[in-house]
Design an enzyme around this catalytic site. Structure first.
Site, PDB file in Angstrom:
ATOM      1  N   HIS A 140      22.100  27.238  47.759  1.00 22.40           N
ATOM      2  CA  HIS A 140      23.475  27.218  47.258  1.00 22.40           C
ATOM      3  C   HIS A 140      23.478  27.073  45.746  1.00 22.40           C
ATOM      4  O   HIS A 140      22.822  26.189  45.198  1.00 22.40           O
ATOM      5  CB  HIS A 140      24.264  26.063  47.886  1.00 22.40           C
ATOM      6  CG  HIS A 140      24.421  26.179  49.369  1.00 22.40           C
ATOM      7  ND1 HIS A 140      23.389  25.903  50.240  1.00 22.40           N
ATOM      8  CD2 HIS A 140      25.480  26.551  50.124  1.00 22.40           C
ATOM      9  CE1 HIS A 140      23.813  26.095  51.488  1.00 22.40           C
ATOM     10  NE2 HIS A 140      25.067  26.493  51.439  1.00 22.40           N
ATOM     11  N   LYS A 167      19.883  32.625  53.951  1.00 21.00           N
ATOM     12  CA  LYS A 167      21.266  32.334  53.563  1.00 21.00           C
ATOM     13  C   LYS A 167      21.321  32.045  52.061  1.00 21.00           C
ATOM     14  O   LYS A 167      20.619  31.165  51.565  1.00 21.00           O
ATOM     15  CB  LYS A 167      21.827  31.129  54.320  1.00 21.00           C
ATOM     16  CG  LYS A 167      23.268  30.798  53.888  1.00 21.00           C
ATOM     17  CD  LYS A 167      23.798  29.521  54.504  1.00 21.00           C
ATOM     18  CE  LYS A 167      25.171  29.182  53.934  1.00 21.00           C
ATOM     19  NZ  LYS A 167      25.670  27.864  54.374  1.00 21.00           N
ATOM     20  N   LYS A 311      49.320  45.804  35.271  1.00 18.37           N
ATOM     21  CA  LYS A 311      49.890  47.143  35.478  1.00 18.37           C
ATOM     22  C   LYS A 311      49.735  48.056  34.259  1.00 18.37           C
ATOM     23  O   LYS A 311      49.507  49.253  34.407  1.00 18.37           O
ATOM     24  CB  LYS A 311      51.367  47.026  35.854  1.00 18.37           C
ATOM     25  CG  LYS A 311      51.591  46.320  37.187  1.00 18.37           C
ATOM     26  CD  LYS A 311      53.059  46.231  37.531  1.00 18.37           C
ATOM     27  CE  LYS A 311      53.252  45.459  38.833  1.00 18.37           C
ATOM     28  NZ  LYS A 311      54.655  45.435  39.248  1.00 18.37           N
ATOM     29  N   ASP A 349      56.919  51.081  41.824  1.00 18.81           N
ATOM     30  CA  ASP A 349      57.810  49.932  41.627  1.00 18.81           C
ATOM     31  C   ASP A 349      59.258  50.364  41.456  1.00 18.81           C
ATOM     32  O   ASP A 349      60.170  49.808  42.076  1.00 18.81           O
ATOM     33  CB  ASP A 349      57.398  49.149  40.367  1.00 18.81           C
ATOM     34  CG  ASP A 349      56.312  48.122  40.644  1.00 18.81           C
ATOM     35  OD1 ASP A 349      56.147  47.751  41.810  1.00 18.81           O
ATOM     36  OD2 ASP A 349      55.640  47.716  39.692  1.00 18.81           O
TER      37      ASP A 349
END
Length: 525
Positions: A140, A167, A311, A349
């Site tokens: 980890h 893992k 956007k 939109d």
């Protein structure tokens, strides 16, 4: 117990497209509470449970592990995570490893041993590994996600330690970090569990089913996480249609910051499932849209909805832009062409918002339409000069309205007003702006959005001159702005109407199929 699902296995009458398992972390103070959670996991649709021994307040290894294995309705994975690897156990290391060995001997299907401890654990086993039990060796990283080369070396070290299953869990500083873990997963020659922690790493926990991950973790309920960024089992199965994700599944998503509030995945994934369209739609917390689109350049990443604040930046990333979107200066929908991988940007939109406002003025059902716009000749005030503000201003002007732009920064309001042929105000000036009654107000900013639901862009007193007030915010559905507008006698239109209206065209561009309008409304209503 070997757990491998055939890609064509039928589950509740549906094709299961991947063998990736769903594991439910079991974290509780007592064995009795764990047994209750195990039954919940079974009912929730988990394939196995991870018993987090480090969460127990008191623990008798031999007795408690035997009880947990004997009464668990699902295969078991035992983890006894120490503090130095992000867990809760701070006791003697020999006792910890002894407990994991006991779990193996008593019939645990899997145990998880940290890479830093596997050498000591192997020595304590003296070569007596039970045949039915698999060892997951884990690493980890709570700081970052290393390079592909370093990740590859790490996987090789874990594999060389004698792991049955590798893992790795890293931390996402940026959503592009996930791409490196996908690359490792898809090329792994051994069973691998690979995920990226944190909200920016969420898609690693969903798309591991596409790239060949051995299992993913899903919590029993929201907020009870064993690691940052875990979705719930319910979300995996019923929001993201996890069982139906396969190697050839197309990936769609909503790009934004923030983005976790977006209801788009609910809408699109339900529609995809209804017609067995092989796609999945995910939340994408993106900091730099250009970097994101460049990193995920495969045609597997087929289309994106684009929301605040990306956007305008997204338009510059597209090789081709729809003329309307170019006029507005913003895109909220990006399609990756399957033949050459190039990006096409458009703006839906203004269609969704203007249609919703027109229907609100007419008092008609949101799906219906009538010729002739009730906006013609009306004074239309837009709050905000960003991508959504540009879209609304452009759309209103096209319908014959007189447009006024109000923005915190007057210069930005003036710039947009000059572009569309309208007037500009500062937000402070808007408070005393009421040249006539019957005006239309459209808020296109994030003011009032969850969690800051007590905020509003304009005072209640200033709302009395408006016939209709629209708010692009849809979480919550009725914002403070809309509530106060309604109290002043104005008609109100929520962001939900805009959201569904703009989604019609996006869905059709994503799938090439007609939008299921009634399904969209029944899903969000």
């Amino acid at each position: 117990m070997e757990l491998v699902a055939s890609p064509v296995e039928m589950e509740k009458g549906e094709i299961r497209r991947n063998p990736t398992l769903i594991c439910a972390p079991i974290m509780a103070d007592s064995v009795d509470q764990m047994l209750i959670q195990m039954k919940t996991a079974k009912l929730s649709g988990a394939d196995l449970v991870e018993v987090r021994l480090d969460s127990l307040r008191s623990f008798n290894p031999l007795q408690d592990i035997e009880t947990l294995i004997k009464h668990c309705p699902l295969p078991t994975l035992f983890t006894y995570r120490p503090i130095w690897e992000g867990g809760q156990y701070d006791g003697d290391e020999k006792s910890r490893l002894d407990a994991l060995r006991v779990a193996m001997e008593l019939g645990a299907d899997y145990i998880d041993v940290e890479l830093k401890a596997i050498h000591e654990f192997n020595n304590s086993m003296h070569g007596r590994k039970p045949a039915q039990s698999k060892i997951i060796v884990s690493s980890h990283n709570y700081e970052n996600t290393p390079s592909v080369e370093d990740l590859g070396n790490l996987v090789a070290r874990i594999q060389a330690s004698g792991a049955d299953i590798v893992k790795i869990a890293t931390t996402a500083l940026d959503i592009t970090d996930v791409a490196r873990v996908f690359q490792i997963t898809v090329h792994s020659q051994v069973p691998i569990i690979a995920m990226v922690m944190g909200e920016r790493g969420l898609m690693s926990r969903i798309l591991c089913a596409k790239f060949g991950g051995y299992l993913t973790f899903g919590t029993l309920e929201s907020g009870r996480l064993s690691a940052p960024g875990q979705p719930t089992i319910d979300d995996l199965l019923n929001l993201y249609n996890f069982r139906q994700i396969g190697p050839d599944t197309k990936v769609f998503g909503v790009i934004g910051k923030p983005v976790s509030h977006s209801k788009s995945p609910i809408l699109y994934n339900k529609a995809f499932k209804a017609i067995d369209f092989n796609g999945v739609y995910v939340h994408l917390l993106v900091d730099d849209v250009a970097n994101f689109l460049q990193t995920y350049s495969s045609t597997d990443f087929a289309g994106f909805s684009c929301t605040i604040p990306h956007k305008e930046a997204a338009l510059k990333c597209c090789g081709e832009v729809d003329p309307v979107a170019k006029s507005i200066g913003a895109v909220n929908c990006i399609i990756r062409r399957s033949n050459d991988g190039k990006l096409f940007g458009c703006n839906t939109d203004y269609i969704g918002a203007i249609s919703a406002i027109e229907d609100g003025l007419r008092g008609s059902h949101p799906i219906s339409s009538t010729s002739g716009s009730p906006l013609a000749g009306k004074l239309f005030v837009v709050i905000g000069a960003g991508g959504a503000g540009k879209a609304l201003a452009y759309g209103a002007k096209e319908k014959g309205a007189r447009v006024v732009i109000a923005n915190r920064t007057y210069d930005r309001a003036r710039e947009l007003a000059d572009t569309v042929g309208g007037d500009a105000l500062s937000l402070n000036e808007l408070l005393n702006f009421h040249p006539e009654d019957g005006m239309v107000l459209a808020n296109t900013t994030a003011i009032g959005m969850h969690p800051k639901v007590d905020e509003t862009p304009i005072s209640k007193e200033a709302l009395k001159s408006y016939a209709l007030v629209f708010d692009a915010v849809y979480t919550p559905r009725i914002t403070r702005l809309l509530q106060e507008a309604q109290e002043c006698g104005a008609k109100i239109v929520s962001g939900v109407e805009m959201f569904i209206g703009q989604a019609y065209e996006q869905y059709e561009r994503f799938t090439g199929l007609p939008a299921p309008k009634e399904l969209f409304w029944s899903t969000i209503a």
